[in-house]
Design a protein around this motif. Structure first.
Motif, PDB file in Angstrom:
ATOM      1  N   ILE A 286       0.801  -1.344  -0.021  1.00 14.88           N
ATOM      2  CA  ILE A 286       0.035  -0.143  -0.052  1.00 14.88           C
ATOM      3  C   ILE A 286       1.006   1.252   0.135  1.00 14.88           C
ATOM      4  CG2 ILE A 286      -1.818   1.368   1.293  1.00 14.88           C
ATOM      5  CD1 ILE A 286      -2.851  -1.607   2.145  1.00 14.88           C
ATOM      6  N   HIS A 287       2.066   1.218   0.670  1.00 15.86           N
ATOM      7  CA  HIS A 287       2.939   2.444   0.677  1.00 15.86           C
ATOM      8  C   HIS A 287       3.359   2.583  -0.657  1.00 15.86           C
ATOM      9  CE1 HIS A 287       6.790   4.468   1.165  1.00 15.86           C
ATOM     10  NE2 HIS A 287       6.447   4.978   2.076  1.00 15.86           N
ATOM     11  N   GLY A 288       3.811   1.659  -1.591  1.00 21.87           N
ATOM     12  CA  GLY A 288       4.044   1.775  -2.858  1.00 21.87           C
ATOM     13  C   GLY A 288       3.053   2.450  -3.666  1.00 21.87           C
ATOM     14  N   ARG A 289       1.525   1.900  -3.469  1.00 22.50           N
ATOM     15  CA  ARG A 289       0.696   2.555  -4.295  1.00 22.50           C
ATOM     16  C   ARG A 289       0.359   3.992  -4.068  1.00 22.50           C
ATOM     17  NH1 ARG A 289      -3.949  -1.995  -4.183  1.00 22.50           N
ATOM     18  NH2 ARG A 289      -3.222  -3.516  -5.357  1.00 22.50           N
ATOM     19  N   LEU A 290       0.477   4.273  -2.740  1.00 24.39           N
ATOM     20  CA  LEU A 290       0.175   5.770  -2.240  1.00 24.39           C
ATOM     21  C   LEU A 290       1.522   6.616  -2.864  1.00 24.39           C
ATOM     22  CD1 LEU A 290      -1.132   5.643   1.390  1.00 24.39           C
ATOM     23  CD2 LEU A 290      -2.229   6.253  -0.647  1.00 24.39           C
ATOM     24  N   ALA A 291       2.514   6.088  -2.696  1.00 21.03           N
ATOM     25  CA  ALA A 291       3.720   7.027  -3.322  1.00 21.03           C
ATOM     26  C   ALA A 291       3.507   7.262  -4.721  1.00 21.03           C
ATOM     27  CB  ALA A 291       5.077   6.034  -3.184  1.00 21.03           C
ATOM     28  N   ALA A 292       2.849   6.385  -5.409  1.00 11.54           N
ATOM     29  CA  ALA A 292       2.749   6.672  -6.921  1.00 11.54           C
ATOM     30  C   ALA A 292       1.421   7.605  -7.219  1.00 11.54           C
ATOM     31  CB  ALA A 292       2.621   5.496  -7.583  1.00 11.54           C
ATOM     32  N   ARG A 293       0.476   7.795  -6.204  1.00 13.96           N
ATOM     33  CA  ARG A 293      -0.613   8.573  -6.462  1.00 13.96           C
ATOM     34  C   ARG A 293      -0.488   9.780  -6.087  1.00 13.96           C
ATOM     35  NH1 ARG A 293      -6.016   6.395  -2.988  1.00 13.96           N
ATOM     36  NH2 ARG A 293      -5.143   7.415  -1.308  1.00 13.96           N
ATOM     37  N   THR A 294      -0.984  10.714  -7.142  1.00 14.66           N
ATOM     38  CA  THR A 294      -1.049  12.234  -7.095  1.00 14.66           C
ATOM     39  C   THR A 294      -2.510  12.772  -6.750  1.00 14.66           C
ATOM     40  OG1 THR A 294      -1.044  12.498  -9.614  1.00 14.66           O
ATOM     41  CG2 THR A 294       1.037  12.204  -8.390  1.00 14.66           C
ATOM     42  N   SER A 295      -3.680  12.122  -7.033  1.00  5.19           N
ATOM     43  CA  SER A 295      -4.892  12.973  -7.085  1.00  5.19           C
ATOM     44  C   SER A 295      -5.699  12.616  -5.816  1.00  5.19           C
ATOM     45  CB  SER A 295      -5.515  12.501  -8.413  1.00  5.19           C
ATOM     46  OG  SER A 295      -5.672  10.867  -8.304  1.00  5.19           O
ATOM     47  N   HIS A 296      -5.227  12.515  -4.703  1.00  3.53           N
ATOM     48  CA  HIS A 296      -6.001  12.267  -3.517  1.00  3.53           C
ATOM     49  C   HIS A 296      -5.201  13.167  -2.499  1.00  3.53           C
ATOM     50  CE1 HIS A 296      -8.051   9.962  -0.343  1.00  3.53           C
ATOM     51  NE2 HIS A 296      -8.726   9.486  -1.336  1.00  3.53           N
ATOM     52  N   PHE A 297      -6.317  13.671  -1.492  1.00  3.67           N
ATOM     53  CA  PHE A 297      -5.993  14.362  -0.631  1.00  3.67           C
ATOM     54  C   PHE A 297      -5.466  13.621   0.643  1.00  3.67           C
ATOM     55  CE2 PHE A 297     -10.407  12.945   0.514  1.00  3.67           C
ATOM     56  CZ  PHE A 297     -10.261  12.317   1.688  1.00  3.67           C
ATOM     57  N   MET A 298      -5.445  12.438   0.666  1.00  7.52           N
ATOM     58  CA  MET A 298      -4.880  11.564   1.705  1.00  7.52           C
ATOM     59  C   MET A 298      -3.150  11.515   1.575  1.00  7.52           C
ATOM     60  SD  MET A 298      -5.376   9.947   4.348  1.00  7.52           S
ATOM     61  CE  MET A 298      -5.221   8.503   5.515  1.00  7.52           C
ATOM     62  N   PRO A 299      -2.461  12.153   2.310  1.00 11.43           N
ATOM     63  CA  PRO A 299      -0.975  12.227   2.038  1.00 11.43           C
ATOM     64  C   PRO A 299      -0.251  10.890   2.609  1.00 11.43           C
ATOM     65  CG  PRO A 299      -1.310  13.518   3.965  1.00 11.43           C
ATOM     66  CD  PRO A 299      -2.669  13.003   3.401  1.00 11.43           C
ATOM     67  N   LEU A 300       0.925  10.434   1.870  1.00  9.21           N
ATOM     68  CA  LEU A 300       1.413   9.237   2.309  1.00  9.21           C
ATOM     69  C   LEU A 300       1.875   9.170   3.871  1.00  9.21           C
ATOM     70  CD1 LEU A 300       2.752   6.575   1.389  1.00  9.21           C
ATOM     71  CD2 LEU A 300       4.700   8.122   0.690  1.00  9.21           C
ATOM     72  N   GLY A 301       2.232  10.328   4.583  1.00  8.54           N
ATOM     73  CA  GLY A 301       2.450  10.586   5.799  1.00  8.54           C
ATOM     74  C   GLY A 301       1.477  10.060   6.726  1.00  8.54           C
TER      75      GLY A 301
END
Length: 168
Positions: free
Chosen positions: A111-126
């Motif tokens: 999931i970390h890898g997916r979030l790192a690649a995502r740019t169009s969402h308000f939820m930050p990786l942190g």
């Protein structure tokens, strides 16, 4: 009986993608639960601040009202909701025996890898660490359908549809 489904999991587990494809397959309405968040919640998460239970309550109640609207109208639907704690699922699903709970389960690394690649969402990786820290996986008495998020979304949707059909 009309099928109503809540697709849950941490941010980045594929809830919106899987739920929209599932709604299409089932021929029913789709509601992204994130769209029901109060503006204040979105702003807070955008700043990297985790939501409190008090922050989440109006959002969870809005999702529950949406589900109850479908039920009252005799409609089927699929809605996303992170539903990370049992308390949250008790509000959204609770005693609604006609509502199925789908848990999209995956490793934190995936999931970390997916979030790192995502740019169009308000939820930050942190905030991913806080999501996993908050997560209480559904218990057996909640009757969840637990699905591994490793396969392609189309495969996940086929598996969910098969398992929903087995319940009818």
């Amino acid at each position: 009986m009309k099928t109503i489904v809540v697709v849950m999991g941490v941010s980045g587990s594929g809830k919106s993608t899987v739920a929209s494809l599932l709604a299409e397959r089932l021929g029913c309405a789709f509601q992204d639960g994130d769209d029901l968040h109060p503006r204040e919640n979105v702003e807070k998460m955008s700043r990297g601040t985790p939501l409190t239970d008090a922050d989440r309550l109006p959002w969870l109640q809005a999702i529950a009202r949406h589900i109850d609207g479908w039920r009252e109208r005799g409609e089927a639907g699929v809605v996303t909701c992170s539903a990370l704690k049992r308390l949250y699922r008790d509000i959204v699903v609770g005693e609604r025996r006609d509502v199925a709970l789908i848990y999209l389960k995956g490793s934190q690394a995936l999931i970390h890898g997916r979030l790192a690649a995502r740019t169009s969402h308000f939820m930050p990786l942190g905030l991913l660490d806080s999501q996993f820290a908050t997560l209480q996986e559904p218990a057996e008495d909640e009757r969840p359908i637990v699905v591994d998020i490793g396969p392609e979304p189309s495969q996940i949707v086929r598996e969910i549809a098969r398992r929903l059909a087995e319940r009818c």
